[in-house]
Scaffold this motif. Structure first.
Motif, PDB file in Angstrom:
ATOM      1  N   ALA A 296      62.591 -25.486 -10.843  1.00 41.49           N
ATOM      2  CA  ALA A 296      61.270 -25.412 -10.209  1.00 41.49           C
ATOM      3  C   ALA A 296      60.176 -25.211 -11.255  1.00 41.49           C
ATOM      4  O   ALA A 296      59.109 -25.837 -11.177  1.00 41.49           O
ATOM      5  CB  ALA A 296      61.247 -24.281  -9.187  1.00 41.49           C
ATOM      6  N   ALA A 297      60.423 -24.359 -12.252  1.00 42.27           N
ATOM      7  CA  ALA A 297      59.432 -24.136 -13.306  1.00 42.27           C
ATOM      8  C   ALA A 297      59.243 -25.386 -14.157  1.00 42.27           C
ATOM      9  O   ALA A 297      58.108 -25.746 -14.518  1.00 42.27           O
ATOM     10  CB  ALA A 297      59.867 -22.960 -14.179  1.00 42.27           C
ATOM     11  N   MET A 331      54.989 -22.274 -17.976  1.00 45.98           N
ATOM     12  CA  MET A 331      56.110 -22.636 -17.122  1.00 45.98           C
ATOM     13  C   MET A 331      57.411 -22.762 -17.915  1.00 45.98           C
ATOM     14  O   MET A 331      58.493 -22.432 -17.412  1.00 45.98           O
ATOM     15  CB  MET A 331      55.809 -23.947 -16.389  1.00 45.98           C
ATOM     16  N   ILE A 332      57.328 -23.241 -19.133  1.00 46.10           N
ATOM     17  CA  ILE A 332      58.527 -23.302 -19.972  1.00 46.10           C
ATOM     18  C   ILE A 332      59.017 -21.888 -20.300  1.00 46.10           C
ATOM     19  O   ILE A 332      60.222 -21.609 -20.271  1.00 46.10           O
ATOM     20  CB  ILE A 332      58.243 -24.095 -21.260  1.00 46.10           C
ATOM     21  N   VAL A 333      58.080 -20.987 -20.595  1.00 43.83           N
ATOM     22  CA  VAL A 333      58.466 -19.585 -20.829  1.00 43.83           C
ATOM     23  C   VAL A 333      59.079 -18.989 -19.560  1.00 43.83           C
ATOM     24  O   VAL A 333      60.088 -18.263 -19.621  1.00 43.83           O
ATOM     25  CB  VAL A 333      57.245 -18.772 -21.280  1.00 43.83           C
ATOM     26  N   CYS A 334      58.489 -19.310 -18.406  1.00 39.59           N
ATOM     27  CA  CYS A 334      59.016 -18.808 -17.138  1.00 39.59           C
ATOM     28  C   CYS A 334      60.429 -19.341 -16.882  1.00 39.59           C
ATOM     29  O   CYS A 334      61.305 -18.604 -16.424  1.00 39.59           O
ATOM     30  CB  CYS A 334      58.083 -19.206 -15.993  1.00 39.59           C
ATOM     31  N   ALA A 335      60.656 -20.630 -17.200  1.00 36.89           N
ATOM     32  CA  ALA A 335      61.988 -21.205 -17.026  1.00 36.89           C
ATOM     33  C   ALA A 335      63.004 -20.503 -17.920  1.00 36.89           C
ATOM     34  O   ALA A 335      64.143 -20.234 -17.500  1.00 36.89           O
ATOM     35  CB  ALA A 335      61.956 -22.700 -17.317  1.00 36.89           C
ATOM     36  N   SER A 336      62.601 -20.183 -19.155  1.00 36.59           N
ATOM     37  CA  SER A 336      63.505 -19.468 -20.069  1.00 36.59           C
ATOM     38  C   SER A 336      63.822 -18.071 -19.544  1.00 36.59           C
ATOM     39  O   SER A 336      64.978 -17.618 -19.605  1.00 36.59           O
ATOM     40  CB  SER A 336      62.868 -19.378 -21.458  1.00 36.59           C
ATOM     41  N   LEU A 337      62.805 -17.385 -19.019  1.00 42.06           N
ATOM     42  CA  LEU A 337      63.040 -16.057 -18.465  1.00 42.06           C
ATOM     43  C   LEU A 337      63.946 -16.113 -17.244  1.00 42.06           C
ATOM     44  O   LEU A 337      64.817 -15.249 -17.068  1.00 42.06           O
ATOM     45  CB  LEU A 337      61.709 -15.402 -18.103  1.00 42.06           C
TER      46      LEU A 337
END
Length: 612
Positions: A296-297, A331-337
């Motif tokens: 989703a991110a 969003m890429i940082v959110c996907a990693s988290l």
């Protein structure tokens, strides 16, 4: 106790009517039997009911779910009660002990309940009553995103039975390995069966619908859902192959970006509906739990970037470019988290990022629309379904609305609408931009102005027709078409309008002939049509009449009041006269041109036949 009261009344009536002394021993034995059968103490003075209602009273008021084959699909929400365990450590034994002590915390369930149970446990209690012992029933939770779900009940021998499903359990170990957590209910009995459903779900509100299906209805429902998801999967694969092929052949950057976006959006939809966890990572609880949020991110990051790439020649606003870049990185940082360290903070960031993605897409669309860019209308039309379907999804994630069929399947349906429309929009723009390149590539075999086959290409087709006519002993047709008012267009309206008349003539001819027929522009004003296969005079005359009629069809290409004036000669080939000139392609075509030019030009008949 009512049966005992009726029993005493009957005993008293028997005493009044029977005075024989031998009846007293019988009455004494009946009284002893009544005392032995009694399973409750004598009625006591009712105790006041506090907010924590006694367990016995609550269970009597709990209406059982009727398992009747006449109603094979039941929503158990009106029949269920729930309780949220804040401590998360209450066991089933403790629940039973509290019920025995008269302490019951369960409350009636409602259809619009959305329980935020992050760090808590949701207990759901319900009873079933089957009408027969032959039917098989299944319980289904209406969301594939549940972390842990466990169903408890006592079997006919009084032993506790426990079944587990959810992302914490590998799909291959589920009681029913399907997309949604499902359990097989107790069968083979018509007694009341009480169930306890224990649900854990981090961050995501538990607002799932819970349904009971008869096995046949369960199978039919899943077949319908699988058909929809199968169509979505096929569409994704088809669009992906097409976009990758176009990106590779045409070196189109927009199609390459579209392929990446399509892949992310497609896999997200299949994960959100529980399909990829079932088939791809059915043995990995970690991926089943986290990949939905990661995808989703990624999709939220790619959406504005794709639209930015599509409208790049028109929109050059530095502030929007910076916002899109920062949003994509967030969003890429959110996907990693979400993949490594999921938390409530990353979950909220994800939902805000998805909402901001929709806002950025439509900000770009509005700016492009104001600048009269045609592609903006297509982009707005394509992203409208996804934007509308994303809003209920975000509201559900925040617990504002309960989970339902709409929130679960709105995004897949919107994706099936968006992907073909966006593909068509990109393909149309690519074709328009590559029209000059395509014409340049076709110069060795096509006419530069009309795009028709050139003379060399036409003679090759004509040679093949002559060879087949000799072999199979049939005739082929040739039509000579001359735009007789071309010089008038040049004189009155200029060279550009005359070229438009030639292009319009070639377009009209292509609309009338078959796919197997060949059209060639011989010189500035003359065209020739090769009618392939066995041909007869009636077929040739009909085609010539249609060509003549098409010249007078209204058009906006030519000046007002002007129309095409075509002189048509049709010949059924080969003829004896044409064979005297030679049986090769050059000789046959030369004979037709000479015969057409030899006919009187001043006669008013515009369709003339040669040799028939």
């Amino acid at each position: 106790m009512l049966r005992y009261i009726h029993f005493f009344n009957a005993t008293l009536r028997l005493h009044r009517h029977c005075c024989a002394s031998w009846m007293w021993p019988l009455l004494l034995m009946m009284a002893v039997s009544l005392t032995a059968l009694a399973d409750h103490p004598k009625p006591q003075k009712p105790q006041p009911v506090t907010p924590l209602v006694s367990s016995a009273l609550s269970l009597r008021q709990l209406q059982p779910v009727p398992l009747n084959p006449e109603k094979p699909h039941i929503d158990i929400t009106p029949y269920a009660e729930y309780w949220i365990d804040d401590s998360k450590d209450t066991t089933l034994t403790a629940l039973q002990a509290r019920a025995t002590a008269g302490v019951d915390m369960f409350k009636p369930s409602k259809a619009d309940d959305a329980h935020k149970i992050d760090g808590k446990v949701l207990w759901i209690r319900f009873e079933t009553k089957a009408s027969d012992t032959s039917s098989r029933w299944l319980l289904e939770l209406g969301s594939p995103l549940i972390d842990d779900a466990r169903l408890y009940w006592r079997d006919t021998n009084g032993r506790w039975v426990s079944l587990s499903a959810g992302d914490a359990v590998p799909r291959v170990q589920w009681p029913v390995p399907t997309r949604l957590p499902s359990f097989v209910l107790q069968g083979g009995t018509t007694d009341f069966v009480q169930y306890y459903l224990r649900i854990e779900n981090a961050r995501f509100p538990a607002s799932l619908p819970i349904h009971v299906f008869q096995d046949i209805t369960y199978l039919q429902t899943h077949q319908s859902e699988q058909m929809l998801l199968g169509a979505l999967t096929g569409l994704i694969v088809l669009m992906l192959i097409g976009s990758i092929s176009i990106a590779y052949v045409r070196r189109e950057q927009a199609f390459a970006a579209y392929s990446v976006y399509l892949l992310a959006l497609g896999v997200f939809n299949l994960t959100n509906t529980g399909l990829t966890p079932l088939y791809l990572w059915n043995e990995s609880p970690l991926l089943a739990d986290r990949m939905n949020y990661v995808l989703a991110a990624i999709t939220a990051a790619l959406g504005p970037l794709l639209v930015r790439l599509i409208v790049q020649p028109v929109v050059r606003i530095r502030a929007i470019n910076i916002v899109i870049a920062v949003h994509a990185m967030a969003m890429i940082v959110c996907a990693s988290l979400e993949l490594l360290l999921p938390s409530i903070g990353s979950y909220r960031l994800l939902n805000i990022g998805v909402l901001l993605s929709v806002v950025l897409v439509y900000a770009l669309v509005i700016i492009t629309w104001q600048r009269q860019e045609p592609i903006s209308r297509w982009v707005a039309l394509c992203f409208a379904p996804v934007a509308l379907s994303a809003l209920p999804l975000i509201l559900r994630n925040f617990g504002a609305i309960p989970n339902s069929w709409l929130t679960q399947y709105s995004v897949p349906i919107a994706t099936m609408i968006e992907l073909p429309l966006l593909f068509y929009a990109l393909l149309s723009r690519s074709n328009m931009r590559r029209e000059g390149v395509a014409r340049a590539a076709g110069l060795p075999t096509q006419d530069a102005l009309t795009g028709l086959p050139n003379m060399r290409n036409f003679l090759q087709h004509l040679h093949g027709s002559i060879t087949r006519s000799h072999r199979f002993r049939h005739h082929y047709g040739l039509l000579h078409v001359d735009l007789t008012n071309h010089a008038w267009f040049v004189k009155e309206h200029g060279r550009e309008m005359a070229d438009r008349a030639l292009i319009l003539t070639s377009t009209r001819l292509q609309q009338l002939v078959r796919d197997v027929d060949t059209i060639c522009r011989m010189d500035e004003t003359q065209f020739v049509i090769l009618v392939e296969g066995a041909c007869n005079p009636g077929q040739l005359t009909k085609l010539a009449a249609r060509v003549s009629a098409s010249a007078h069809a209204p058009t906006e290409v030519l000046p007002v009041g002007a129309s095409l004036r075509l002189s048509i000669c049709c010949a059924l080939m080969p003829t004896e006269a044409s064979l005297e000139a030679g049986d090769d392609a050059h000789a046959q075509l030369g004979w037709l041109i000479a015969a057409a030019e030899a006919m009187p030009k001043e006669q008013r008949k515009l369709v003339r036949s040669i040799g028939f």
